[in-house]
Design an enzyme around this catalytic site. Structure first.
Site, PDB file in Angstrom:
ATOM      1  N   LYS A 103       0.849  -1.195   0.000  1.00 53.68           N
ATOM      2  CA  LYS A 103       0.000   0.000   0.000  1.00 53.68           C
ATOM      3  C   LYS A 103       0.889   1.251   0.000  1.00 53.68           C
ATOM      4  O   LYS A 103       1.962   1.257   0.620  1.00 53.68           O
ATOM      5  CB  LYS A 103      -0.898  -0.034   1.241  1.00 53.68           C
ATOM      6  CG  LYS A 103      -2.007   1.006   1.254  1.00 53.68           C
ATOM      7  CD  LYS A 103      -2.925   0.783   2.451  1.00 53.68           C
ATOM      8  CE  LYS A 103      -4.039   1.809   2.551  1.00 53.68           C
ATOM      9  NZ  LYS A 103      -4.924   1.575   3.705  1.00 53.68           N
ATOM     10  N   SER A 135      -9.841   1.473   2.638  1.00 50.26           N
ATOM     11  CA  SER A 135      -8.945   2.232   1.810  1.00 50.26           C
ATOM     12  C   SER A 135      -7.872   1.401   1.104  1.00 50.26           C
ATOM     13  O   SER A 135      -7.286   1.864   0.133  1.00 50.26           O
ATOM     14  CB  SER A 135      -8.269   3.316   2.651  1.00 50.26           C
ATOM     15  OG  SER A 135      -7.429   2.733   3.633  1.00 50.26           O
ATOM     16  N   SER A 178     -10.116  -0.888   6.885  1.00 44.82           N
ATOM     17  CA  SER A 178      -9.494  -0.687   5.574  1.00 44.82           C
ATOM     18  C   SER A 178      -8.727  -1.880   5.011  1.00 44.82           C
ATOM     19  O   SER A 178      -8.291  -1.837   3.868  1.00 44.82           O
ATOM     20  CB  SER A 178      -8.552   0.519   5.615  1.00 44.82           C
ATOM     21  OG  SER A 178      -9.288   1.704   5.561  1.00 44.82           O
TER      22      SER A 178
END
Lengths: 478, 95
Positions: A81, A156, A180
């Site tokens: 990420k 996310s 997330s």
């Protein structure tokens, strides 16, 4: 091997590498070819990295010389990420504010993965500064769900979940502040794991809500999630919130073979077919001798409102440091104050600004007692309720999300987007570990979409979640 | 109800400019969220059991790494610099 290399689990790939069925280079090339082929359509990676020849050769040599003794992650391509620092690579948190920021050091999780021989294939798209549940808040465009490109991959960590679901990497790292990792895992048919608060170091992660954030894996199997967790966990002198090694040793409790379900929270708001998959999955546990018990968690309806006070409060404090002065887009004003204002106004997206304003509001004099202190007390009440429930049951279960992945633009008003996290935020507010595991498909517009079952365990009982998750997927986890 | 003036005041505290065209959307979104989190008013708190125990974890103050370890990499990213120093605009005016 019958499966293409990029579709293997970590365990399958590690086994194939040791048997010399294929090389580290073959595995890297298979993932990279898929990533290059699909990235334009799906917008999963903000950047695909050049092959690190030195790391590939070192991983191959380690497998050749150490054989079974080599770490299972050796030579495994992993997606990271964009809020996790990798030295020498940009880490932008999908924000214009940091689009030119190059990490000067490795996050502790990055260093641990490197040490285990893992390879990084690229940095994945996300909601800006991890604020969102769909990747629609990325400054660099949304990521599409590989299972239905008209729908969001969740967020996310939506780029990370899409990378694994589209077989562009064998596994991915995400971060989880209110769901997330678990929510995108559920929307993409993967396993997503948020460890106990403090189990994994956050040193080198771009912070959102510091009392809530944890890093964790998104994988095809429960065993793969456990492998990544085992490598990344542990106390770190660079993160004072990490748990000392001996702390959890005192926290074990005897198995009760009972699963708690807060049925009062599922009475409305959960899609009928999602609820059906949930009930069917619990039936499997009954066949294994588990008892399903109703648990009362009366403070739960206040969890999401409390979360949307605590998280923006902490986010507004954490994001105050980004001013464009030391890196980024500063220097455009006529004085220092104007430099700040221009850098923040141009650098932050709409949702980020909204949450900074909200955080500023709930912390302001006159409102701090009504909102922030009340929300912190709600956390205390939630912890007490969960602790009490865990006297009777091993884990607490509910669906990870009330519905499968939604269409782009479907949740344009902020509160409806926030409701995506209604079941997941409590694990962050209480610091307890939680896992989402695929529990079957539901049909929307003629497309089969995955759903997830969510288990929460007491603090430090991370291993128990792998066992429970494995029972859903049919894996035996020790 | 949140007023546009309140949103502008918060924005100025946070060093953010809200363009006039975006202001109504910010006010509307803000109102909806504040109403939602306002549900907390209905929660009765047990003042003795629901207060989270906090403790500060402190370490000795000192340099974690020898001076200069990170200087080159960090300075390389400064938008404006003079040698190893970060250049910023004048803060105190002589007027």
């Amino acid at each position: 091997m019958t499966k293409p290399l990029n579709q293997l689990s970590i365990v399958e790939a590690a086994s194939g590498l040791r048997a010399k069925d294929f090389s580290v280079r073959d595995l890297w090339d298979a993932c990279m070819a898929e990533a290059v082929a699909k990235n334009e359509e799906l917008n999963v990676f903000l950047e695909l990295f050049d092959a690190n020849e030195e790391a590939i050769a070192a991983a191959q040599q380690r497998i050749d010389t150490e054989g079974e003794g080599a770490p299972l992650l050796c030579g495994i391509p992993i997606a990271m990420k964009d809020n996790i620092l990798i030295e020498g690579h940009v880490a932008s948190a999908a924000s214009k504010m940091l689009e030119n920021y190059t990490a000067t050091y490795d996050a502790t999780v990055t260093a641990k993965l490197k040490e285990a021989g893992a390879l990084f294939i690229g940095r994945t798209n996300m909601d800006e500064f991890a604020m969102g549940s769909s990747t629609e808040h990325s400054a660099f465009g949304s990521t599409r769900n590989p299972l239905d490109p008209t729908r969001v991959p969740g967020g996310s960590s939506g780029g990370s979940s899409a990378a694994v679901a589209a077989n562009m990497a064998l596994a991915a790292l995400g971060t989880d502040t209110g769901g997330s990792i678990r929510q995108p895992a559920a929307h993409c048919g993967l396993v997503g794991f948020k460890p106990t608060y403090g189990a994994i170091s956050r040193h080198g992660l771009i912070a959102l809500g510091s009392s809530l954030d944890q890093a964790g894996p998104l994988t095809h199997t429960v065993e793969d999630a456990k492998i990544l967790f085992d490598v990344m966990k542990g106390e770190d002198s660079m993160d004072a919130t990490t748990i000392p090694a001996d702390f959890c040793a005192t926290k074990t409790s005897a198995a009760k073979k009972r699963i708690g379900v807060p049925y009062h929270l599922l009475a409305s708001g959960v899609d009928e077919d999602v609820r059906a998959r949930f009930d069917e999955t619990l039936e499997k546990f009954k066949e294994e001798g588990y008892e399903i018990c109703e648990v009362q968690l009366p403070t739960s309806p206040y969890a999401l409102p409390a979360y949307y006070v605590v998280m923006p409060a902490e986010a507004s404090a954490n994001l105050a440091r980004f001013d464009g002065i030391r890196y980024g887009n500063g220097g455009k004003g006529k004085d220092l104050l104007e430099d700040y204002v221009i850098a923040k106004t141009e650098g932050f997206g709409h949702e980020t600004k909204r949450r900074i304003l909200l955080g500023t509001f709930v912390l302001s004099s006159g409102y701090i007692d009504a909102y922030y202190r009340k929300a912190q007390s709600a956390r205390g009440a939630l912890i007490a309720e969960y602790d009490k429930a865990f006297e009777e049951v091993d884990v607490i279960a509910f669906p990870t999300t009330p519905s499968p992945a939604f269409k782009f633009g479907e949740k344009s008003d902020p509160v409806s987007m926030y409701l995506e996290d209604v079941f997941t935020v409590t694990a962050n507010l209480t610091g307890m570990p939680a896992i989402s595991v695929p529990m079957g498909m539901v049909e929307r517009d003629g497309v089969q979409l995955p759903t997830g079952i969510h288990f929460t365990a007491p603090k430090c009982q991370d291993e128990l979640l792998f066992k429970m998750g494995g029972m859903v997927t049919g894996e035996e986890i020790y | 109800m949140t007023t546009p003036e309140e949103v502008l005041k918060l924005a100025s505290l946070a060093r953010i400019e809200v363009p006039e065209g975006e202001l109504p959307e910010f006010v509307e979104g803000f109102d909806a969220i504040v109403a939602y989190v306002g549900q907390l008013e209905g929660l009765t708190i047990n003042e003795t059991s629901d207060i989270l125990p906090y403790e500060n974890i402190l370490r000795e103050d000192g340099n974690a790494t020898p001076a200069g370890t990170w200087t080159e990499k960090i300075v390389a990213q400064f938008p404006q610099k003079s040698g190893d120093s970060l250049s910023v605009k004048q803060i105190i005016s002589h007027d």
